[in-house]
Scaffold this motif. Sequence first.
Motif, short mmCIF file in Angstrom:
data_model
loop_
_atom_site.label_atom_id
_atom_site.label_comp_id
_atom_site.label_asym_id
_atom_site.label_seq_id
_atom_site.Cartn_x
_atom_site.Cartn_y
_atom_site.Cartn_z
N PHE A 145 0.86 -1.19 0.00
CA PHE A 145 0.00 0.00 0.00
C PHE A 145 0.89 1.24 0.00
O PHE A 145 2.08 1.16 0.35
CB PHE A 145 -0.93 0.01 1.22
CG PHE A 145 -0.22 -0.27 2.52
CD1 PHE A 145 0.45 0.73 3.21
CD2 PHE A 145 -0.19 -1.56 3.03
CE1 PHE A 145 1.11 0.46 4.39
CE2 PHE A 145 0.47 -1.85 4.23
CZ PHE A 145 1.13 -0.84 4.90
N ARG A 146 0.32 2.35 -0.40
CA ARG A 146 1.07 3.61 -0.35
C ARG A 146 1.21 4.04 1.11
O ARG A 146 0.23 4.22 1.81
CB ARG A 146 0.35 4.69 -1.15
CG ARG A 146 0.47 4.49 -2.65
CD ARG A 146 -0.32 5.54 -3.43
NE ARG A 146 -0.06 5.41 -4.87
CZ ARG A 146 -0.74 6.06 -5.82
NH1 ARG A 146 -1.73 6.88 -5.47
NH2 ARG A 146 -0.44 5.88 -7.09
N THR A 147 2.45 4.24 1.54
CA THR A 147 2.69 4.59 2.94
C THR A 147 2.62 6.09 3.20
O THR A 147 2.60 6.51 4.35
CB THR A 147 4.08 4.10 3.40
OG1 THR A 147 5.09 4.80 2.68
CG2 THR A 147 4.23 2.60 3.19
N ALA A 148 2.60 6.91 2.14
CA ALA A 148 2.52 8.37 2.28
C ALA A 148 3.61 8.86 3.25
O ALA A 148 4.77 8.53 3.09
CB ALA A 148 1.11 8.78 2.70
N SER A 149 3.22 9.60 4.29
CA SER A 149 4.22 10.26 5.13
C SER A 149 5.02 9.33 6.02
O SER A 149 5.99 9.77 6.65
CB SER A 149 3.57 11.35 5.98
OG SER A 149 3.25 12.47 5.18
N ASN A 150 4.68 8.04 6.09
CA ASN A 150 5.61 7.12 6.75
C ASN A 150 6.94 7.10 6.02
O ASN A 150 7.98 6.73 6.58
CB ASN A 150 5.02 5.71 6.82
CG ASN A 150 4.12 5.52 8.01
OD1 ASN A 150 2.90 5.49 7.88
ND2 ASN A 150 4.71 5.43 9.19
N THR A 151 6.94 7.52 4.74
CA THR A 151 8.18 7.65 3.98
C THR A 151 9.14 8.63 4.64
O THR A 151 10.37 8.51 4.50
CB THR A 151 7.87 8.08 2.54
OG1 THR A 151 7.01 7.12 1.93
CG2 THR A 151 9.13 8.23 1.70
N PHE A 206 -8.94 4.48 0.09
CA PHE A 206 -10.12 5.33 -0.05
C PHE A 206 -10.03 6.56 0.84
O PHE A 206 -9.50 6.52 1.95
CB PHE A 206 -11.38 4.53 0.33
CG PHE A 206 -11.67 3.38 -0.59
CD1 PHE A 206 -12.56 3.53 -1.65
CD2 PHE A 206 -11.04 2.15 -0.41
CE1 PHE A 206 -12.82 2.47 -2.51
CE2 PHE A 206 -11.30 1.09 -1.26
CZ PHE A 206 -12.19 1.25 -2.32
N LEU A 207 -10.57 7.66 0.33
CA LEU A 207 -10.79 8.89 1.09
C LEU A 207 -12.30 9.08 1.13
O LEU A 207 -12.90 9.44 0.12
CB LEU A 207 -10.10 10.07 0.42
CG LEU A 207 -10.17 11.42 1.13
CD1 LEU A 207 -9.50 11.35 2.50
CD2 LEU A 207 -9.53 12.51 0.29
N PRO A 210 -6.96 13.83 -10.97
CA PRO A 210 -6.15 12.78 -10.34
C PRO A 210 -5.06 12.20 -11.21
O PRO A 210 -4.13 11.58 -10.69
CB PRO A 210 -7.20 11.71 -9.99
CG PRO A 210 -8.35 11.97 -10.89
CD PRO A 210 -8.38 13.45 -11.10
N ALA A 211 -5.14 12.40 -12.53
CA ALA A 211 -4.10 11.86 -13.41
C ALA A 211 -2.94 12.83 -13.61
O ALA A 211 -1.94 12.48 -14.24
CB ALA A 211 -4.71 11.49 -14.77
N THR A 269 -6.96 5.07 -5.15
CA THR A 269 -5.85 4.17 -5.46
C THR A 269 -5.05 4.63 -6.66
O THR A 269 -3.82 4.52 -6.68
CB THR A 269 -6.38 2.75 -5.73
OG1 THR A 269 -7.26 2.38 -4.67
CG2 THR A 269 -5.25 1.75 -5.85
N ASP A 270 -5.75 5.14 -7.67
CA ASP A 270 -5.09 5.47 -8.93
C ASP A 270 -4.80 6.96 -9.09
O ASP A 270 -4.44 7.40 -10.18
CB ASP A 270 -5.94 4.96 -10.09
CG ASP A 270 -6.07 3.44 -10.07
OD1 ASP A 270 -5.07 2.77 -9.72
OD2 ASP A 270 -7.16 2.93 -10.36
N VAL A 271 -4.95 7.74 -8.01
CA VAL A 271 -4.46 9.12 -8.05
C VAL A 271 -2.96 9.07 -8.33
O VAL A 271 -2.24 8.24 -7.76
CB VAL A 271 -4.74 9.83 -6.72
CG1 VAL A 271 -4.00 11.16 -6.64
CG2 VAL A 271 -6.24 10.05 -6.53
N SER A 272 -2.47 9.95 -9.20
CA SER A 272 -1.06 9.91 -9.57
C SER A 272 -0.16 9.94 -8.34
O SER A 272 -0.30 10.82 -7.47
CB SER A 272 -0.71 11.09 -10.47
OG SER A 272 0.68 11.13 -10.72
#
Length: 352
Positions: free
Chosen positions: A51-57, A216-217, A130-131, A223-226
């Motif tokens: 999954f995308r970890t976002a700010s855990n990066t 999801f938001l 989103p693309a 999921t497919d937002v760039s």
Amino acid sequence: MNPDALNAAILALDAPTALCIAGAGAPRPWGIAAGLADVAAGRALTVDTPFRTASNTKTMTAAIALRLKERGLLDLDAPIAGLLSPAHVDLLRSAGHACDAITPRQLMQHSAGLSDHADDAYVRDVLADPAHAWTRGEQLRRYTSHPRPIGPPGAKFQYSDTGYVLLGEIIERAAGDSLAAVARRELGFDRLGLATTWWEIAEPAPAGAAPRARQFLGKRDVTDVSATMDLYGGGGLVMSARDLARWTADLFEGRVYERPATLAEMLAPGAHEGADSYRLGLFAKRIGGAEVYFHLGYWGTAAYYCPALRLAMAGFTARRETRTGMLAVMESALETALLDPDPFLNTPAPLA
């Protein structure tokens, strides 16, 4: 909270959720996953679902900077004026920032006097298109479209994704390589056997890794937002709950840095206002009387480490709004484990 109670708490959350425990204090690594990673495909969520970890990066980005310091490639207390591209220095100066006074350490601490390009208006613009492929320069131009300093460098904590976008560029210029390549090399992803970890867009998914979980938001599938909306150091990594828990344990248990002093430097509070709550790429708080370090990701991720238990815990929930409930479960579990660690540490429980 014993494993059965933790299972029940995860199952009670109103979104697919995965949680994994690792570390020297957990000789039997434990995990649970509930729900579907992809409803349309009928694919179950597991602790190995990426999954995308976002700010855990951000924890990883800060760790890369510290690794480069260990190797003599980056001075964390040098002015960023000499570490960024001249064009980006000019942009920051045009917005009122003193680039000769801001340092990489301050970017890592969120004490550089920067506010944040990734505000609510940015999220609205991302979701409206989103693309759209965002560049680092585009994000910085958005940030500097009007003067934004919130105070002098080194004065106070103010969370800033923009600061980590700058830190990502500083790392690339210091190491002479892409952020993805530097992360894989310096953080030991391959050496540590992280089989479901990669920097999105910049490198392919590892062979055998499952497709990413859908995220999801509210009711909107994002999921497919760039991935470019959050790719340049403040976010970018894709991981599973198992890999995130394992790497967090590796960081705190001496398998990432060359010297113990580097971890001590990462965890030391600065002298600025608000320094107790955020160190170098890590939040800090007390749970059950013990110091705990952690970070969160916007889309629904979290990673904790409790040195008193020698325990790492990572969680992912598919719906951003469920993150608060997941954090309550995780922190309650840590608090209970501090009172009685045996249920976690000695109860055999297979990973889901």
